[in-house]
Design a protein around this motif. Structure first.
Motif, PDB file in Angstrom:
ATOM      1  N   UNK A  59       0.828  -1.202   0.000  1.00 48.73           N
ATOM      2  CA  UNK A  59       0.000   0.000   0.000  1.00 48.73           C
ATOM      3  C   UNK A  59       0.868   1.261   0.000  1.00 48.73           C
ATOM      4  N   UNK A  60       1.882   1.278   0.849  1.00 51.85           N
ATOM      5  CA  UNK A  60       2.776   2.443   0.927  1.00 51.85           C
ATOM      6  C   UNK A  60       3.514   2.655  -0.399  1.00 51.85           C
ATOM      7  N   UNK A  61       4.003   1.565  -0.984  1.00 51.05           N
ATOM      8  CA  UNK A  61       4.710   1.666  -2.266  1.00 51.05           C
ATOM      9  C   UNK A  61       3.767   2.122  -3.383  1.00 51.05           C
ATOM     10  N   UNK A  62       2.552   1.572  -3.409  1.00 50.85           N
ATOM     11  CA  UNK A  62       1.581   1.935  -4.446  1.00 50.85           C
ATOM     12  C   UNK A  62       1.217   3.417  -4.344  1.00 50.85           C
ATOM     13  N   UNK A  63       1.037   3.903  -3.128  1.00 56.17           N
ATOM     14  CA  UNK A  63       0.716   5.328  -2.938  1.00 56.17           C
ATOM     15  C   UNK A  63       1.878   6.205  -3.415  1.00 56.17           C
ATOM     16  N   UNK A  64       3.104   5.767  -3.130  1.00 55.71           N
ATOM     17  CA  UNK A  64       4.277   6.512  -3.583  1.00 55.71           C
ATOM     18  C   UNK A  64       4.365   6.557  -5.097  1.00 55.71           C
ATOM     19  N   UNK A  65       4.087   5.430  -5.740  1.00 57.74           N
ATOM     20  CA  UNK A  65       4.104   5.374  -7.207  1.00 57.74           C
ATOM     21  C   UNK A  65       3.020   6.293  -7.773  1.00 57.74           C
ATOM     22  N   UNK A  66       1.827   6.232  -7.196  1.00 58.11           N
ATOM     23  CA  UNK A  66       0.711   7.036  -7.686  1.00 58.11           C
ATOM     24  C   UNK A  66       0.976   8.530  -7.491  1.00 58.11           C
ATOM     25  N   UNK A  67       1.685   8.886  -6.416  1.00 62.75           N
ATOM     26  CA  UNK A  67       2.033  10.297  -6.203  1.00 62.75           C
ATOM     27  C   UNK A  67       3.012  10.791  -7.265  1.00 62.75           C
ATOM     28  N   UNK A  68       3.954   9.947  -7.634  1.00 61.72           N
ATOM     29  CA  UNK A  68       4.973  10.334  -8.611  1.00 61.72           C
ATOM     30  C   UNK A  68       4.458  10.268 -10.056  1.00 61.72           C
ATOM     31  N   UNK A  69       3.446   9.434 -10.283  1.00 61.89           N
ATOM     32  CA  UNK A  69       2.888   9.293 -11.637  1.00 61.89           C
ATOM     33  C   UNK A  69       1.361   9.228 -11.556  1.00 61.89           C
ATOM     34  N   UNK A  70       0.719  10.335 -11.160  1.00 69.13           N
ATOM     35  CA  UNK A  70      -0.739  10.304 -10.976  1.00 69.13           C
ATOM     36  C   UNK A  70      -1.517  10.041 -12.265  1.00 69.13           C
ATOM     37  N   UNK A  71      -0.906  10.321 -13.422  1.00 69.99           N
ATOM     38  CA  UNK A  71      -1.602  10.124 -14.690  1.00 69.99           C
ATOM     39  C   UNK A  71      -1.542   8.675 -15.183  1.00 69.99           C
ATOM     40  N   UNK A  72      -0.762   7.836 -14.519  1.00 71.89           N
ATOM     41  CA  UNK A  72      -0.660   6.437 -14.949  1.00 71.89           C
ATOM     42  C   UNK A  72      -2.031   5.775 -14.843  1.00 71.89           C
ATOM     43  N   UNK A  73      -2.416   4.961 -15.847  1.00 73.65           N
ATOM     44  CA  UNK A  73      -3.763   4.386 -15.874  1.00 73.65           C
ATOM     45  C   UNK A  73      -4.043   3.327 -14.794  1.00 73.65           C
ATOM     46  N   UNK A  74      -3.011   2.739 -14.201  1.00 70.10           N
ATOM     47  CA  UNK A  74      -3.241   1.716 -13.179  1.00 70.10           C
ATOM     48  C   UNK A  74      -3.822   2.359 -11.927  1.00 70.10           C
ATOM     49  N   UNK A  75      -4.852   1.733 -11.388  1.00 65.98           N
ATOM     50  CA  UNK A  75      -5.462   2.251 -10.161  1.00 65.98           C
ATOM     51  C   UNK A  75      -4.583   1.918  -8.963  1.00 65.98           C
ATOM     52  N   UNK A  76      -4.856   2.578  -7.869  1.00 65.99           N
ATOM     53  CA  UNK A  76      -4.132   2.313  -6.632  1.00 65.99           C
ATOM     54  C   UNK A  76      -4.319   0.851  -6.213  1.00 65.99           C
ATOM     55  N   UNK A  77      -5.532   0.346  -6.355  1.00 66.93           N
ATOM     56  CA  UNK A  77      -5.824  -1.046  -5.971  1.00 66.93           C
ATOM     57  C   UNK A  77      -5.030  -2.036  -6.819  1.00 66.93           C
ATOM     58  N   UNK A  78      -4.949  -1.776  -8.114  1.00 70.22           N
ATOM     59  CA  UNK A  78      -4.195  -2.669  -9.007  1.00 70.22           C
ATOM     60  C   UNK A  78      -2.711  -2.634  -8.668  1.00 70.22           C
ATOM     61  N   UNK A 103      -0.589  -5.870  -7.279  1.00 72.41           N
ATOM     62  CA  UNK A 103       0.589  -6.330  -8.026  1.00 72.41           C
ATOM     63  C   UNK A 103       1.846  -6.292  -7.165  1.00 72.41           C
ATOM     64  N   UNK A 104       2.007  -5.224  -6.424  1.00 69.05           N
ATOM     65  CA  UNK A 104       3.180  -5.108  -5.546  1.00 69.05           C
ATOM     66  C   UNK A 104       3.137  -6.146  -4.430  1.00 69.05           C
ATOM     67  N   UNK A 105       1.957  -6.419  -3.898  1.00 66.76           N
ATOM     68  CA  UNK A 105       1.833  -7.432  -2.848  1.00 66.76           C
ATOM     69  C   UNK A 105       2.268  -8.803  -3.367  1.00 66.76           C
ATOM     70  N   UNK A 106       1.895  -9.132  -4.594  1.00 67.70           N
ATOM     71  CA  UNK A 106       2.305 -10.409  -5.201  1.00 67.70           C
ATOM     72  C   UNK A 106       3.821 -10.455  -5.359  1.00 67.70           C
ATOM     73  N   UNK A 107       4.401  -9.365  -5.842  1.00 66.75           N
ATOM     74  CA  UNK A 107       5.861  -9.314  -6.015  1.00 66.75           C
ATOM     75  C   UNK A 107       6.606  -9.423  -4.680  1.00 66.75           C
ATOM     76  N   UNK A 108       6.150  -8.687  -3.687  1.00 67.94           N
ATOM     77  CA  UNK A 108       6.791  -8.730  -2.363  1.00 67.94           C
ATOM     78  C   UNK A 108       6.663 -10.126  -1.774  1.00 67.94           C
ATOM     79  N   UNK A 109       5.482 -10.716  -1.903  1.00 71.39           N
ATOM     80  CA  UNK A 109       5.231 -12.057  -1.393  1.00 71.39           C
ATOM     81  C   UNK A 109       6.185 -13.065  -2.039  1.00 71.39           C
TER      82      UNK A 109
END
Length: 175
Positions: free
Chosen positions: A7-26, A30-36
């Motif tokens: 969640x923290x990483x996704x929020x950081x990504x979304x802050x740096x690239x708010x126009x990216x089409x991926x939602x915060x949930x997506x 995805x990051x949770x799967x990678x970290x896991x």
């Protein structure tokens, strides 16, 4: 813990690239799967080296993951618990020793379980259309059958653990 990190990483990504089409949930998912996945790999490989069972650990990781990809199985509710349980399972299974006869019997039991229950809950981890589920069942059976030729005790134990996770317990959907 994994979910919080994702969640923290996704929020950081979304802050740096708010126009990216991926939602915060997506992004979070995805990051949770990678970290896991990364956590399981690093922990099990380090423990495999420490316990001097690196090759066995690799065999368990590869056989378990390969069968899980085509057969599905029970999922834990938390990524953190998934890392803990999977790491413990890999560590224990990598130390299994058994006779050739028992290896064959456990492989046969795993084959029967795969034939009876694969795929189970596969829709939670893939987008494979249901019309291909019979192919996944056959692939699961073929994969388990490979151990009749390999004769590996750790692969037999790994396949047994994975096929036990295919049994449709309460809340688990078979097919």
């Amino acid at each position: 813990m994994i979910e919080l990190m994702a969640d923290k990483m996704a929020r950081g990504i979304k802050q740096r690239a708010p126009e990216h089409p991926a939602t915060l949930a997506v992004l979070k998912h995805s990051l949770a799967i990678l970290i896991n996945t990364f956590s399981i790999l690093v922990l099990t490989l380090v423990l495999g080296i420490v316990t001097e069972h690196l090759y066995e650990t690799l065999a368990v990781l590869i056989s378990f993951a390969a069968l899980r990809m085509v057969s599905g199985g029970l999922h834990l509710r938390s990524g953190t618990w998934c890392v803990i349980v999977t790491t413990a399972m890999v560590l224990l299974v990598s130390h299994v020793e058994m006779t050739g006869s028992l290896t064959w019997k456990i492989t046969a039991l795993s084959f029967i379980l795969a034939a009876a229950f694969a795929p189970t809950d596969i829709q939670k981890q893939s987008r494979i259309p249901q019309k291909y589920y019979p192919v996944l069942k056959v692939l699961s059976m073929i994969l388990v059958s490979v151990n009749f030729f390999l004769g590996s005790p750790v692969v037999a134990a790994s396949f047994l653990v994975q096929t036990l996770l295919l049994i449709p317990w309460k809340g688990v959907k078979n097919k």
